[in-house]
Design a protein around this motif. Structure first.
Motif, mmCIF file in Angstrom:
data_model
loop_
_atom_site.group_PDB
_atom_site.id
_atom_site.type_symbol
_atom_site.label_atom_id
_atom_site.label_comp_id
_atom_site.label_asym_id
_atom_site.label_seq_id
_atom_site.Cartn_x
_atom_site.Cartn_y
_atom_site.Cartn_z
ATOM 1 N N LEU A 1 0.811 -1.214 0.000
ATOM 2 C CA LEU A 1 0.000 0.000 0.000
ATOM 3 C C LEU A 1 0.846 1.266 0.000
ATOM 4 C CD1 LEU A 1 -3.033 -0.805 2.321
ATOM 5 C CD2 LEU A 1 -2.786 -1.091 -0.153
ATOM 6 N N GLY A 2 2.171 1.100 -0.067
ATOM 7 C CA GLY A 2 3.032 2.274 -0.166
ATOM 8 C C GLY A 2 2.964 3.165 1.060
ATOM 9 N N GLU A 3 2.826 4.449 0.827
ATOM 10 C CA GLU A 3 2.801 5.434 1.904
ATOM 11 C C GLU A 3 1.588 6.346 1.753
ATOM 12 O OE1 GLU A 3 7.532 5.878 2.837
ATOM 13 O OE2 GLU A 3 6.694 7.178 1.278
ATOM 14 N N LEU B 1 -2.803 7.236 -1.491
ATOM 15 C CA LEU B 1 -1.647 6.384 -1.241
ATOM 16 C C LEU B 1 -0.671 6.531 -2.402
ATOM 17 C CD1 LEU B 1 -3.299 3.118 0.145
ATOM 18 C CD2 LEU B 1 -2.618 5.197 1.367
ATOM 19 N N ILE B 2 0.602 6.637 -2.097
ATOM 20 C CA ILE B 2 1.635 6.790 -3.117
ATOM 21 C C ILE B 2 2.624 5.630 -3.005
ATOM 22 C CG2 ILE B 2 1.434 9.289 -3.321
ATOM 23 C CD1 ILE B 2 3.813 9.572 -1.423
ATOM 24 N N ASN B 3 3.314 5.348 -4.097
ATOM 25 C CA ASN B 3 4.303 4.262 -4.152
ATOM 26 C C ASN B 3 3.688 2.908 -3.820
ATOM 27 O OD1 ASN B 3 6.331 6.250 -4.646
ATOM 28 N ND2 ASN B 3 6.493 6.611 -2.441
ATOM 29 N N THR B 4 2.441 2.724 -4.219
ATOM 30 C CA THR B 4 1.796 1.429 -3.985
ATOM 31 C C THR B 4 2.430 0.362 -4.877
ATOM 32 O OG1 THR B 4 0.092 1.940 -5.620
ATOM 33 C CG2 THR B 4 -0.397 2.468 -3.316
ATOM 34 N N ASN B 5 2.275 -0.900 -4.462
ATOM 35 C CA ASN B 5 2.924 -1.999 -5.178
ATOM 36 C C ASN B 5 1.971 -3.169 -5.379
ATOM 37 O OD1 ASN B 5 5.216 -3.119 -6.446
ATOM 38 N ND2 ASN B 5 5.712 -4.303 -4.616
ATOM 39 N N LEU B 6 0.673 -2.894 -5.450
ATOM 40 C CA LEU B 6 -0.299 -3.974 -5.596
ATOM 41 C C LEU B 6 -0.117 -4.731 -6.902
ATOM 42 C CD1 LEU B 6 -3.581 -2.336 -4.237
ATOM 43 C CD2 LEU B 6 -2.381 -4.300 -3.271
#
Length: 404
Positions: free
Chosen positions: A114-116, A136-141
């Motif tokens: 979910l990043g930051e 949310l930023i920098n998510t990786n889903l």
């Protein structure tokens, strides 16, 4: 004093493209929203949320948070939440240094799906922000694949843009990642007992770990269900192949009890049970499988039933050499041209399945086929009188049993 009161992950029950799926814990317990509450949510599993890769792909995911201030002079703050690299106290020397490097490497590879939480200004009218949306930023889903993870956030705030950030709260959340919106019997109807259960996700995400496609997820779940024998489940040879968990509805509550080491409905299962367990646990990951039969009264090639290690045509003490029917997890229209997943039997993988030697294999995404090509049908039933020609798809039997 500034405090973080609560966090919502599923803040729009009508959509899962920018927020979490609507879920519950089991047949009788719901997942309350907000999922994280100050003073209540301590461990990650106290704050569960599930996300669909397909539905969120390319979208900005949002959460909602509520903050309070006991200082009436503070009416506006800037808030964010970082993904911390947490090092436990007491790690010293070379071993501690190496442990920290490993922990940082795992963080870098696995990431926080979910990043930051992106910083934003929050108004505190009368000391309470109400629920405020955060991006949310920098998510990786998209790269997470099927998984069950812990998201950690280090919440911070400041009064002015140039001020140092002040620590606010550290929160933990259990995040389930599935390939797509769960299919029937799972629904996204608020209040339904058929909402995805976290108690099923706990197992399904482990069984389908890192699957990137629905076929891969279905295959992984097939393997894990079959592997429950002989320690947890075995084919009901003593009882004549009776159904114990999927007679009418799927007694998922009792099956989960069995998985946890309890009595459940006993350790005996048949093909209907296996097909129902497989398809239900695969469909919560986004697969689209049915429970469907082939029939009627057909002879068998040698196979190894779940919970056993010997090759034989049926249960030696009662079935003889034939099945009255067989039920599997089936794709599409459940016809001869569609593929099946069978967690009940291992078949012979070689070119002559009706004779020794035998090489065991599970049918995972195997086309059912006809009696002239070596597909699932001909591997299960020999091409003799009363054999393969009697082993016909019965798409009228296809269903997805409701859960209790």
């Amino acid at each position: 004093m500034i405090s973080l009161q609560s966090i919502k992950f599923n803040h729009n029950s009508g959509s899962c493209s920018t927020d979490a799926l609507t879920i519950r814990r089991n047949a009788s317990q719901t997942v309350n929203v907000p999922e994280w509450v100050d003073g209540v949510s301590v461990n990650p599993e106290d704050s569960p949320a599930a996300y669909s890769i397909a539905d969120t792909n390319g979208n900005t995911i949002t959460i909602q948070a509520r903050l309070r201030s006991t200082n009436p002079e503070i009416t506006r703050i800037q808030v964010r939440a970082l993904d911390p690299v947490t090092d436990p106290p007491g790690e010293t020397g070379c071993a501690g240094f190496i442990a920290k490097l490993i922990r940082r490497f795992i963080k870098a590879v696995a990431g926080n799906v979910l990043g930051e939480v992106q910083e934003r200004w929050v108004d505190l009218a009368a000391g309470d922000s109400g629920f405020v949306s955060f991006n949310l930023i920098n998510t990786n889903l998209a790269n997470a694949r099927v998984s069950k993870r812990t998201t950690e956030w280090r919440w911070q705030y400041r009064l002015n843009a140039g001020d140092p950030w002040q620590e606010l709260r550290h929160t933990l959340h259990r995040i389930y990642v599935v390939l797509g919106t769960p299919t029937l019997p799972w629904v996204q109807t608020a209040g339904s007992t058929q909402l995805p259960w976290t108690e099923v996700l706990d197992y399904a995400c482990d069984w389908g770990i890192l699957a990137n496609t629905t076929d891969e997820a279905g295959a992984k779940v097939t393997e894990r269900v079959y592997a429950l024998g002989p320690g947890t489940m075995a084919y009901d040879c003593p009882g004549g192949g009776a159904t114990h968990y999927a007679l009418g509805s799927f007694d998922c509550t009792k099956f989960l009890e069995l998985l946890r080491g309890g009595p459940g409905n006993g350790d005996l299962v048949n093909c209907t049970d296996c097909a129902t367990i497989l398809s239900t646990f695969a469909n919560i990951l986004g697969c689209d499988l049915w429970q469907s039969r082939m029939q009627s009264g057909f002879k068998l090639n040698p196979f190894i039933a779940i919970g056993y290690n010997a090759w034989y045509p049926g249960c030696s003490n009662w079935l003889g050499t034939s099945f009255s029917y067989h039920e599997v997890a089936w794709k599409g229209g459940c016809t001869a041209s569609d593929a099946v997943f069978d967690a009940c039997l291992q078949l012979d993988a070689d070119a002559t399945p009706d004779s020794a030697p035998h090489t065991p294999m599970l049918a995972t995404n195997m086309v059912f086929g006809d009696c002239s090509s070596l597909g699932y049908r001909l591997r299960l039933s020999p091409n003799v009188a009363g054999g393969c020609s009697n082993c016909n798809p019965a798409p009228g039997s296809r269903q997805r049993r409701a859960l209790i």
